[in-house]
Design a protein around this motif. Structure first.
Motif: not given
Length: 419
Positions: A132, A167, A170, A199, A203
């Protein structure tokens, strides 16, 4: 929350006796330039309580010996203490197995271990490692090194002006090429507490393992690695009131078993011949050479100290300091706080119009106030904000509102002198 007994009844105590706690930290009574020390550089390293200091002395006075390799009494004594500390660490972060705790030199060492060992086995040309914008250099440079020799590349999760991860972006960046996500639990510069559980969940939908840099979280927040379901987690002892030169890498057993050793040498082997070496079992496969034995042992004392206070008490007191300091500092004309996330740990980074952070830091030092100035090993983050650096005040449970008042007064004096 702490409890005490009165007339055989358990009474809940909400009082946080910071002055009593401060007596456990001898360095807090020192003076700097003739002024009482106001120590607000806890994100860089924390002070140590007597429990830890005396434990270090006790090791050298009564236990000093190398571990794991001796049959004599002292070696057995030191080995038992060292392995008992590993168990305490495992309990502290709730690992499934004690051997999932690897002792390292610190957070940086732990990240480099994963970059080298996991990277050698699982990262290849064309793969992507995701970090990040707010990462510490220790969670950037090892992945750059890995990318250079593996042919992989870095992908960077963006943030907003408040210092919060985006997010949605992301999620859109994830694909089959991403082989590892590496993220700070708490930003050392902004204080942002990232939604790491979310997260990790996102993932894992793509079967991507996640490494959590908990260097700035372990001293502020309770961490349960099984509840988080992270694949790796790293932290340092010296930021959690323990000794320097000791850290922890937690890794899920399945990854640690598959990863090749990080370093070769003593204690990480089963057998050695000139033709072939077979490696030791976990955790010793990743612990070559003589470790920082006394620091490993005394990390357990730091953990016991934190647990005795309790994270509820720690969070409440530190959050009060954060809110109070934020309100008071923002009353200073020209002062801007960098990092205003909705969820923050007790870290405040700020700049003042037309005044270099270094100059403010020097004046504060003359007043006995220890803060950190500069880019805080987050140069890409400074580039995002278009600044060279900040003044950073970071609070621990032994800090007081009176110390916040001294900080605010010191900044006001610096502004008057430098404007």
């Amino acid at each position: 929350m702490k409890f005490f007994m009165k007339n055989d009844n358990i009474i809940e105590s909400t009082e946080f006796k910071v002055e009593m706690i401060r007596k456990d930290f001898p360095l807090l009574t020192t003076t700097v330039h003739g002024k009482p020390l106001v120590y607000l550089d806890n994100a860089a390293t924390s002070q140590k309580p007597w429990d830890v200091i005396k434990a270090i002395e006790n090791y050298y006075a009564h236990q000093n010996s190398n571990i794991h390799r001796g049959v004599h009494y002292l070696s057995q004594l030191a080995t038992e203490a060292y392995e008992e500390s590993r168990k305490k660490v495992a309990q502290f972060i709730n690992t499934a197995h004690n051997h999932e705790v690897i002792f390292t030199k610190g957070t940086t060492d732990g990240i480099n271990l994963v970059a080298s060992s996991f990277g050698r086995k699982f990262i290849h040309s064309g793969d992507i490692i995701m970090i990040s914008t707010m990462e510490h250099h220790s969670n950037i440079v090892p992945w750059q090194l890995l990318s250079e020799y593996s042919g992989a590349s870095l992908s960077v999760i963006p943030i907003n002006e408040k210092g919060e991860l985006l997010l949605d972006q992301f999620k859109s960046m994830l694909n089959k090429k991403v082989k590892l996500v590496c993220i700070a639990y708490v930003s050392n510069t902004l204080g942002t507490v990232n939604p790491v559980k979310k997260i990790i969940e996102i993932s894992h939908q793509y079967n991507i393992p996640v490494l959590i840099d908990a260097a700035q979280a372990i001293q502020h927040l309770p961490i349960d690695v099984q509840e988080l379901d992270c694949d790796f987690l790293v932290f340092s002892g010296h930021k959690m009131y323990g000794p320097t030169g000791i850290g922890v890498l937690y890794g899920k057993e399945k990854w640690l078993e598959d990863m090749p050793p990080y370093q070769g040498g003593g204690d990480m082997i089963k057998t050695v011949s000139f033709d072939k070496t077979t490696y030791n079992e976990l955790p010793f496969k990743f612990e070559a050479g003589t470790p920082n034995i006394e620091a490993g042992i005394c990390l357990a004392n730091a953990i016991a100290y934190i647990k005795n206070i309790g994270f509820d008490q720690i969070h409440r007191h530190e959050h009060e300091l954060l809110e109070y300091a934020t309100d008071e500092l923002l009353k200073i004309a020209g002062l801007k706080i960098i990092g205003t996330a909705a969820h923050k740990a007790s870290v405040i980074s700020f700049i003042v119009d037309n005044i270099h952070p270094y100059d403010i830091g020097l004046i504060l030092d003359k007043l006995g106030i220890a803060v950190r100035t500069g880019h805080h090993c987050t140069q890409p983050l400074m580039d995002f904000y278009g600044i060279a650096g900040t003044v950073r005040a970071s609070f621990a449970f032994y800090n007081t509102k009176e110390e916040v008042d001294q900080l605010v007064s010191g900044v006001k004096k610096a502004v008057r002198m430098l404007s």
